[in-house]
Structures are given as structure tokens and as C-alpha cells.
Scaffold this active site. Structure first.
Site, PDB file in Angstrom:
ATOM      1  N   CYS A   1     -37.749 -30.307  16.530  1.00 23.63           N
ATOM      2  CA  CYS A   1     -38.849 -31.045  17.138  1.00 23.63           C
ATOM      3  C   CYS A   1     -38.534 -31.157  18.626  1.00 23.63           C
ATOM      4  O   CYS A   1     -37.406 -31.470  19.007  1.00 23.63           O
ATOM      5  CB  CYS A   1     -38.908 -32.421  16.500  1.00 23.63           C
ATOM      6  SG  CYS A   1     -39.839 -33.594  17.473  1.00 23.63           S
TER       7      CYS A   1
ATOM      8  N   LYS B   1     -11.244 -27.779 -18.310  1.00 20.06           N
ATOM      9  CA  LYS B   1     -12.203 -26.904 -18.999  1.00 20.06           C
ATOM     10  C   LYS B   1     -12.824 -25.987 -17.946  1.00 20.06           C
ATOM     11  O   LYS B   1     -13.675 -26.402 -17.166  1.00 20.06           O
ATOM     12  CB  LYS B   1     -13.272 -27.738 -19.708  1.00 20.06           C
ATOM     13  CG  LYS B   1     -14.145 -26.879 -20.612  1.00 20.06           C
ATOM     14  CD  LYS B   1     -15.036 -27.727 -21.494  1.00 20.06           C
ATOM     15  CE  LYS B   1     -15.820 -26.890 -22.480  1.00 20.06           C
ATOM     16  NZ  LYS B   1     -16.613 -25.818 -21.882  1.00 20.06           N
TER      17      LYS B   1
ATOM     18  N   ASP C   1       0.823  -1.210   0.000  1.00 21.22           N
ATOM     19  CA  ASP C   1       0.000   0.000   0.000  1.00 21.22           C
ATOM     20  C   ASP C   1       0.858   1.261   0.000  1.00 21.22           C
ATOM     21  O   ASP C   1       0.535   2.242  -0.668  1.00 21.22           O
ATOM     22  CB  ASP C   1      -0.928   0.013   1.225  1.00 21.22           C
ATOM     23  CG  ASP C   1      -2.036  -1.025   1.090  1.00 21.22           C
ATOM     24  OD1 ASP C   1      -2.178  -1.583  -0.016  1.00 21.22           O
ATOM     25  OD2 ASP C   1      -2.736  -1.274   2.080  1.00 21.22           O
TER      26      ASP C   1
ATOM     27  N   ARG D   1     -16.217 -13.416 -26.347  1.00 20.92           N
ATOM     28  CA  ARG D   1     -16.268 -14.262 -27.520  1.00 20.92           C
ATOM     29  C   ARG D   1     -17.392 -13.844 -28.469  1.00 20.92           C
ATOM     30  O   ARG D   1     -17.229 -13.874 -29.681  1.00 20.92           O
ATOM     31  CB  ARG D   1     -16.470 -15.705 -27.068  1.00 20.92           C
ATOM     32  CG  ARG D   1     -16.628 -16.687 -28.178  1.00 20.92           C
ATOM     33  CD  ARG D   1     -16.621 -18.108 -27.656  1.00 20.92           C
ATOM     34  NE  ARG D   1     -16.770 -19.034 -28.761  1.00 20.92           N
ATOM     35  CZ  ARG D   1     -17.939 -19.425 -29.226  1.00 20.92           C
ATOM     36  NH1 ARG D   1     -19.052 -18.974 -28.690  1.00 20.92           N
ATOM     37  NH2 ARG D   1     -18.010 -20.263 -30.241  1.00 20.92           N
TER      38      ARG D   1
HETATM   39  S1  IVH Z   1      -9.796 -24.109 -26.260  1.00 19.33           S
HETATM   40  C1  IVH Z   1     -10.420 -23.763 -30.646  1.00 19.33           C
HETATM   41  N1  IVH Z   1      -9.302 -24.676 -23.761  1.00 19.33           N
HETATM   42  O1  IVH Z   1     -14.766 -23.879 -23.636  1.00 19.33           O
HETATM   43  C2  IVH Z   1     -10.539 -24.095 -29.225  1.00 19.33           C
HETATM   44  N2  IVH Z   1     -11.420 -23.770 -24.289  1.00 19.33           N
HETATM   45  O2  IVH Z   1     -16.625 -24.753 -26.166  1.00 19.33           O
HETATM   46  C3  IVH Z   1     -10.876 -22.952 -28.401  1.00 19.33           C
HETATM   47  N3  IVH Z   1     -12.857 -23.425 -22.340  1.00 19.33           N
HETATM   48  O3  IVH Z   1     -15.550 -21.040 -25.436  1.00 19.33           O
HETATM   49  C4  IVH Z   1     -11.140 -23.282 -26.992  1.00 19.33           C
HETATM   50  N4  IVH Z   1     -11.437 -24.131 -20.829  1.00 19.33           N
HETATM   51  O4  IVH Z   1     -14.629 -20.671 -23.137  1.00 19.33           O
HETATM   52  C5  IVH Z   1     -10.203 -24.210 -24.618  1.00 19.33           C
HETATM   53  N5  IVH Z   1      -8.672 -25.198 -21.570  1.00 19.33           N
HETATM   54  C6  IVH Z   1      -9.582 -24.711 -22.438  1.00 19.33           C
HETATM   55  C7  IVH Z   1     -10.848 -24.253 -22.026  1.00 19.33           C
HETATM   56  C8  IVH Z   1     -11.754 -23.800 -22.981  1.00 19.33           C
HETATM   57  C9  IVH Z   1     -12.642 -23.625 -21.028  1.00 19.33           C
HETATM   58  C10 IVH Z   1     -14.131 -22.902 -22.897  1.00 19.33           C
HETATM   59  C11 IVH Z   1     -13.959 -21.724 -23.789  1.00 19.33           C
HETATM   60  C12 IVH Z   1     -14.689 -22.043 -25.043  1.00 19.33           C
HETATM   61  C13 IVH Z   1     -15.445 -23.278 -24.708  1.00 19.33           C
HETATM   62  C14 IVH Z   1     -15.409 -24.227 -25.882  1.00 19.33           C
END
Ligand code: IVH
Length: 709
Positions: free
Chosen positions: A458, A148, A56, A169
Site C-alpha cells: 500500500c 512416530k 569421489d 506394507r
Molecule cells: S511399530 C506392530 N513404531 O505407524 C507395530 N510404527 O499405525 C508396528 N510408525 O504402519 C508398528 N513410527 O508406519 C512403529 N516407532 C514406530 C513408528 C511406527 C511410525 C508407523 C508405521 C505403522 C504405523 C502404525
């Protein structure tokens, strides 16, 4: 990191055009690098190396210098991450309609094909082998495996290492400009480290850690604002805020997982190497990633991550497989909107919508009443769910769940399925708000909800079927009636076979009945019978504790036994009488009174006594009328040997009341040195005045003086 944006400052900035001393330039540059380094340590690596106060101080020093030398201000400065003015709009018209700017993606943002089964994954691997013209008998494909993330995809455009634009996106071709909001996300560097290309688009996921999500919802709740259903919705809502200052407070996070457009960039050979390059640029990349070979490698990764899922600090909805070599990716190409070289392998969804048929209440082992939604069966979190907890009355009221509603149900890991929210748009007409029943659905006893508690219970205690096993185990435990050998397994059998309903039934058990139980040899049956018999005569305090009255633990049970001396006196005590017991407050008194007002509980006690249980009653403290009962004393001044507290205790133990002020009703004033107005008043009213010795003499006379040492 707690540094706050500072408002107006007292210090005036240097006049425009004034010369900036080289030392200031040097210091500002150093401060920015230093702060960026600490931001990276703290937010990306989760490993801060200096305390918040030091951070800070550096932050404030930079703010002050930037204020003083406006020509050195820079949008990439760490001081600019607190969120500036709301996002600019594309046109006057879009501003009026509240529409943000649109960003065209130079390289489209594609989506992934999904797999839900092992067969889907094996099929994907086979298609890759075929497409790459590999011999399935001798060769396999190398894949990069990742998590994912369950958030939303964004694209970050860095030009000469500086973050210039961030976009969602959208439809894959064009998204929304969210640059000002994204600049508030601390894990996203505003400047890349190292030898950077002239253009680098980084693709990744914005998400929210579960702990940040929980904190956000707590804040929303206490501010009386609506809560978010899950971290993904919270992240999406926060990123698309019109006011970046709101986004800045929401603690979003980011993981990079790929790249888009690049210029002047020597791309590495594989995706996994590319991720390492991004790490070196200072970008956050998840460490849970591996390189494997063949379908077996993919499925093992899926299985491993499945075990890890619930323990992660953020939500994921599957794993992603990517052919590792870029040359091979290019060879495989795309089919419509998705790459042939990548696949999302999804986990069973943890949230689904379904409808509530009705709302009922369940009684737990401790009598806790939990409202439960009976649902139209729905497959969620890998199982078919037909019930979901609604936690308690306040929670139902807050979420306003009603029979007939369409709701979002969540089941994560082994956690009990819960209703997270109502889909209000789908509420049918004529639904009614839920109201808590007044009596227990199992035993008909009253349901009570003590002040300050969220849970209703109860009051059936000993007789409520739902609580029976728990009540018996509590009754038999060592600190209560101490029936050796009567453990969980036996209690289960006795209750399930209908042999024992209440503790009184224990004392009617014969050897034959005991020996007929599972895994019960004749010898152990005899031992158990002897233990039950021996427990007939336990001190009253243990007996009271054994009854399992809510709020009555061992020590309160002792106080009650000492105070009342007899079971009967306790059973017939009014709430006021109970309040006189040491350490018994309103909540405890009410709970005891409720317990003994329940006819069923009195019946069980009668049965126990009839079965020969004889609590060993103690002499109550105040058996003979207390010698000074009814007398009121006032203490004033400093006594020669006793503290005020000690004197008060002695008097009270003898039954006297100690009041704070002198009136006509005062029987004695005890005065010590430097007694003030109270003494004057006593003399004026003619109240007898004693000194310490006089008081002790009076106590001795009454037979209540402290023993001579
Ligand atoms: S690759 C051409 N890697 O999943 C490939 N996507 O349906 C582009 N997502 O819209 C995506 N984790 O938001 C990729 N490790 C990962 C991911 C990932 C989450 C999401 C992303 C994308 C959707 C694909």
C-alpha cells in the site's frame, strides 16, 4: 557425496575369463568396505570423516576396477546405489499395466491403535497391567517409547547379512516389491555388520528430512514440475517411482523400529535392547527413544516430545509406546489387526482439509499486502483455524487457490497457518482465479508492486490505518525526527485511543491529553511535549527519512536533500529529475514519485508544515547553474597527474557531461599521452583540444577547480 554414475568408459574391460590379480580383489574389497564406512558416517551418523572429493576419488577407483574386472561386480557394491534400470515386473501382463511385483509378508505388518488423550493412555496402561496380572498398587509396566515417524512403513529382508528384498506394507499381508528403489537409500545398509543371523527382517519407516523435501520442491519448481504437499507424500511418491534413478535423486531416509521374520537369531530380552542390536548391525535407529515405567512415564515422554516436535529435522505425527519385554508382549498378544502391547499417541494433526469462503487482502505494518484465505473453521495443529496466509500474488497463482475451493491447510507450531494445496478434484464449477485489488482496502491508496519484488504494498504510508503505528514510530525515531520518549507503548495508546492519526497530530498534542495517558506522570508529559516541540526544526534530510518513503533510507534521504535543497522541489520532481540524484535508480525514483503523487501523503506534509514543523533546508548542490553545465567533454590518452576517473569526476562536478566519442557536439577534447583516433577526429572536426593543465585552468576559471593543497 557427489559421485555420479559414470557412463561409457574409454578403458576396455579385461577379457572374460582373464585372471584377476589378487591385488585387485583385495583392493576392491577394501574400497567397498571403506566406502560403506563413509556412507554410514555421512548418512546415518551425519558425521563425515573425509571430504567429498576424497570420497569421489575412492568411488571412481572402485567403478574403474569393477569395469575392468566384470567377474568381481556385485549388486551390493556401493557403486550400485545410484539406481539401475527400472523395476522388473511380475508378469508380462503386470508390466503392461505398470504393476510392480507383490511380496507376501511372512510375519504380517500390523498397525497400531491410536490414542488422542491422556485418558486413552491411562486406559492402555491399565489394560496392560491387567493383561500381565500385575498389581496396580505395587507394580508398573516397563515401556519403550519412540517417535512416530510420518513416512511409510517398509520391511527389509536380510539373508546372511545381505539386503535381498524390500517391500511396502500394502494391506499388511502383502506389499509391493520396492527393492531396487530402496537400494538407492544411503542410510539403508546393503550389508549388515557383525555376527548376523541367517534371516533378519527389519521393519521401519522411510521418510524425508524437511531440508531434503524443501530442496526437492525447489528443484521441482524450477523444472516446472508439480511440487509435493508434504515430506510424507514426497517420500511415498519417490519410493514408488518406476525408475530407480529418480528415487536415487530424491534423498530418502530410513529409521528402523522393529523386526519381522528372523531365523538363527538370538533375540534379546527387550525391544529397547533389540534396537541396540540393530544399531550394531549398522542400521539407522532414531536416538530419541527412552524406557519409562507406568502411565506417568508415557505422558511425560509425550509432553517432552511435544516441545521438541517443531525443532526436529523431520515430521512426526505422534509417539509410540511399546511394552518393553518381549515375553510380556507375547502374553498380551493381538486383537484383530493391532497389538495389545503397543499404542500410537497422536499429536494434533498439522494438516487438514477445509473450504475457502473467500480471499481477502490484509495490510501489514509495513504496508505489505498479503492475500488471506477466509476458511470454514477447521481444527488443525491444536487450534481452530479460520484464516490462512496465501503469501503473495505469485504464490496464489502458482497454487491456483480460488474462493470455493477445498484446500489442505497446514499449521505447524507457532507458524501462521498456510494453504499448502488445492484439492482440484473437489473444485466446484464457476470458480474464478483471484486477482489482486488495485487499492488498499484500509485507506484506498494505490497498491504498488515494484519490479523484481514479490510483495505488493500500500502506498498510503503515513495515512494508512494499518501502517499508522509503524509510521509514527519510524517518524519519531532517533535517526529521524528524534522525539525522545515516544516509544511503542505510547504510540499504541495514542493510536488506539484515536488521539493521533498522522505525525502531524503529534504537534497538536496538549499537556492535558498527554498527561491523561496510562502511566504518564505530569513530569514525563512535560518532557514529551518539550521533545515534540524540539523536533520541529530538524534538517531536511532527517525529515525526508522520517516520512517513511519505501526504498528511502537515511543515505538516500541525505542525497535527496542535498540535491533538491528544498522540500517543495523534491515534492514536485518528476521521475526523470529524481533519476539525476546520486544513487537513485528507477525503482527508488518510482517509489518516491508514487509517494508524493498520493494526495493523502501531500496532505500530511501540509499539515506538518501548518503545525509548525520547519525542516531546515540546505543549499542544493547545483543552486547556481553549474559552471560547465551544457558542455560536453571527451577524455583520451593518459593524463600526467589525474586518472581518467578523477578527471571525469571533476568535470561532472562542474556540471559538464563526459562522453565516450567525439562528434560535432563535443565542446572539448582533453588529450594526454598516446591519445589515438579521438584526437585525430577532434582535429578533423575542429573541436578544441586541451591538455590536463588546460582543463584545470578552465575549471579554475569557472570557479570549480580543486582547492590547492
Ligand atoms: S511399530 C506392530 N513404531 O505407524 C507395530 N510404527 O499405525 C508396528 N510408525 O504402519 C508398528 N513410527 O508406519 C512403529 N516407532 C514406530 C513408528 C511406527 C511410525 C508407523 C508405521 C505403522 C504405523 C502404525
Amino acid at each position: 557425496m557427489t559421485a555420479k554414475h559414470r557412463g561409457a568408459q574409454a578403458d576396455a574391460s579385461a577379457p572374460a575369463g582373464a585372471l584377476v590379480p589378487p591385488a585387485a580383489i583385495k583392493r576392491i574389497t577394501w574400497l567397498r568396505d571403506e566406502l560403506n564406512h563413509h556412507i554410514y558416517q555421512y548418512y546415518v551418523l551425519d558425521a563425515p570423516i573425509i571430504p567429498d572429493v576424497e570420497y569421489d576419488a575412492l568411488f571412481r577407483e572402485l567403478q574403474d576396477l569393477e569395469f575392468k574386472y566384470p567377474s568381481l561386480r556385485d549388486v551390493d557394491s556401493p557403486t550400485q546405489r545410484v539406481g539401475g534400470e527400472p523395476a522388473p515386473f511380475e508378469s508380462a501382463e503386470s508390466m503392461q499395466r505398470g504393476l510392480p511385483m507383490v511380496v507376501r509378508h511372512t510375519v504380517p505388518m500390523l498397525s497400531l491403535n491410536n490414542a488422542f488423550s491422556d485418558e486413552d493412555v491411562v486406559g492402555f496402561d491399565r489394560r496392560c497391567l491387567n493383561g500381565l496380572e500385575k498389581d496396580p498398587a505395587n507394580e508398573d509396566v516397563e515401556y519403550a517409547c519412540e517417535l512416530k515417524f510420518d513416512g511409510l512403513a517398509i520391511s527389509l529382508r536380510y539373508e546372511n547379512g545381505r539386503l535381498m528384498q524390500a517391500a511396502t506394507r500394502g494391506d499388511g499381508e502383502a506389499g509391493e516389491d520396492v527393492t531396487v528403489n530402496v537400494r538407492t537409500i544411503k542410510t539403508i545398509p546393503l550389508k549388515l555388520k557383525g555376527d548376523v543371523p541367517s534371516v533378519l527382517e527389519v521393519r521401519g519407516e522411510v521418510f524425508m528430512y524437511r531440508r531434503d523435501f524443501d530442496k526437492l520442491n525447489e528443484r521441482q519448481l524450477s523444472a516446472g514440475e508439480k511440487t509435493f504437499v508434504n515430506p510424507r507424500n514426497a517420500a511415498a511418491g519417490s519410493l514408488r517411482q518406476l525408475d530407480p534413478r529418480v528415487t536415487a535423486q530424491r534423498r530418502l531416509s530410513f529409521f528402523a523400529y522393529g523386526t519381522g521374520d528372523t531365523v538363527g537369531f538370538q533375540r534379546p530380552r527387550t525391544h529397547s535392547e533389540m534396537m541396540d542390536v540393530l544399531v550394531n548391525f549398522g542400521l539407522p535407529v532414531c536416538t530419541e527413544r527412552v524406557v519409562v515405567r507406568g502411565a506417568y512415564g508415557l505422558l511425560s515422554f509425550y509432553e517432552d516430545v511435544g516441545k521438541l516436535r517443531d525443532g526436529l529435522a523431520y515430521d512426526i505425527d505422534g509417539v509410540v509406546y511399546k511394552v518393553n519385554a518381549f515375553a510380556e508382549q507375547e502374553k498380551l498378544g493381538f486383537v484383530s489387526r493391532a497389538p495389545r502391547f503397543a499404542l500410537a499417541h497422536k499429536f494434533p494433526a498439522q494438516e487438514m482439509t477445509t473450504t475457502v469462503d473467500k480471499i481477502e487482502v490484509q495490510v501489514g505494518r509495513t504496508g505489505a499486502i498479503t492475500p488471506v484465505a477466509r476458511l470454514r473453521p477447521v481444527f488443525v495443529g491444536g487450534v481452530t483455524v479460520t484464516n490462512a496466509t496465501l503469501h503473495n500474488e505469485d504464490e496464489i497463482r502458482r497454487k491456483d487457490v480460488r474462493a470455493g475451493d477445498t484446500v489442505i491447510v497446514r499449521r505447524a507450531g507457532d507458524v501462521i497457518p498456510e494453504v499448502v494445496a488445492v484439492v482440484f478434484e473437489r473444485r466446484p464449477e464457476d470458480t474464478k482465479p483471484f486477482s489482486m485489488p488495485k487499492v488498499c482496502p484500509i485507506c484506498g491508496s494505490h497498491i504498488e508492486r515494484l519490479e523484481g519484488e514479490a510483495i505488493a504494498r500500500c502506498t498510503g504510508g503515513l495515512i494508512c490505518g494499518a501502517q499508522r503505528k509503524q509510521a509514527l514510530l519510524h517518524f519519531a525515531q532517533r535517526r529521524a525526527m528524534d522525539i525522545e520518549g515516544l516509544g511503542e507503548k505510547l504510540v499504541d495508546q495514542l493510536v488506539e485511543q484515536g488521539i493521533v492519526r498522522t505525525p502531524a497530530d503529534l504537534y497538536k498534542l496538549g499537556l492535558v491529553a498527554l498527561a491523561s495517558l496510562d502511566r504518564m506522570a505530569e513530569k514525563s508529559a512535560m518532557n514529551l511535549k518539550a521533545a515534540i516541540d524540539a523536533s520541529r526544526e530538524r534538517p531536511l534530510a532527517r525529515f525526508i527519512f522520517a516520512l517513511g518513503i519505501r526504498q528511502v533510507g537515511e543515505s538516500t534521504a541525505k542525497d535527496l536533500a542535498n540535491h533538491f535543497g528544498k522540500l517543495e522541489s523534491l515534492m514536485s520532481a518528476s521521475e526523470e529529475a529524481l533519476l539525476e540524484v546520486r544513487d537513485v535508480g528507477r525503482v527508488v525514483a518510482q517509489s518516491i514519485w508514487n509517494f508524493f503523487s498520493e494526495e493523502h501523503n501531500r496532505q500530511v506534509i501540509d499539515d506538518l508544515l501548518a503545525a509548525g514543523v520547519k525542516p531546515v533546508e540546505t543549499e542544493p548542490f547545483a543552486k547556481a547553474p553549474a559552471p560547465l553545465s551544457g558542455k560536453t567533454f571527451v577524455l583520451t590518452g593518459t593524463l600526467p597527474t589525474l586518472s581518467r576517473e578523477d578527471a571525469k569526476e571533476l568535470l561532472e562536478a562542474a556540471g559538464a557531461k563526459v562522453a565516450g566519442s567525439v562528434s560535432k557536439k563535443t565542446d572539448y577534447v582533453v588529450a594526454g599521452a598516446e591519445a589515438g583516433s579521438k584526437l585525430d577526429k577532434a582535429e578533423a572536426l575542429g573541436v578544441p583540444v586541451l591538455d590536463e593543465a588546460g582543463m584545470l585552468a578552465l575549471l579554475a576559471q569557472a570557479g570549480a577547480a580543486p582547492a590547492e593543497e
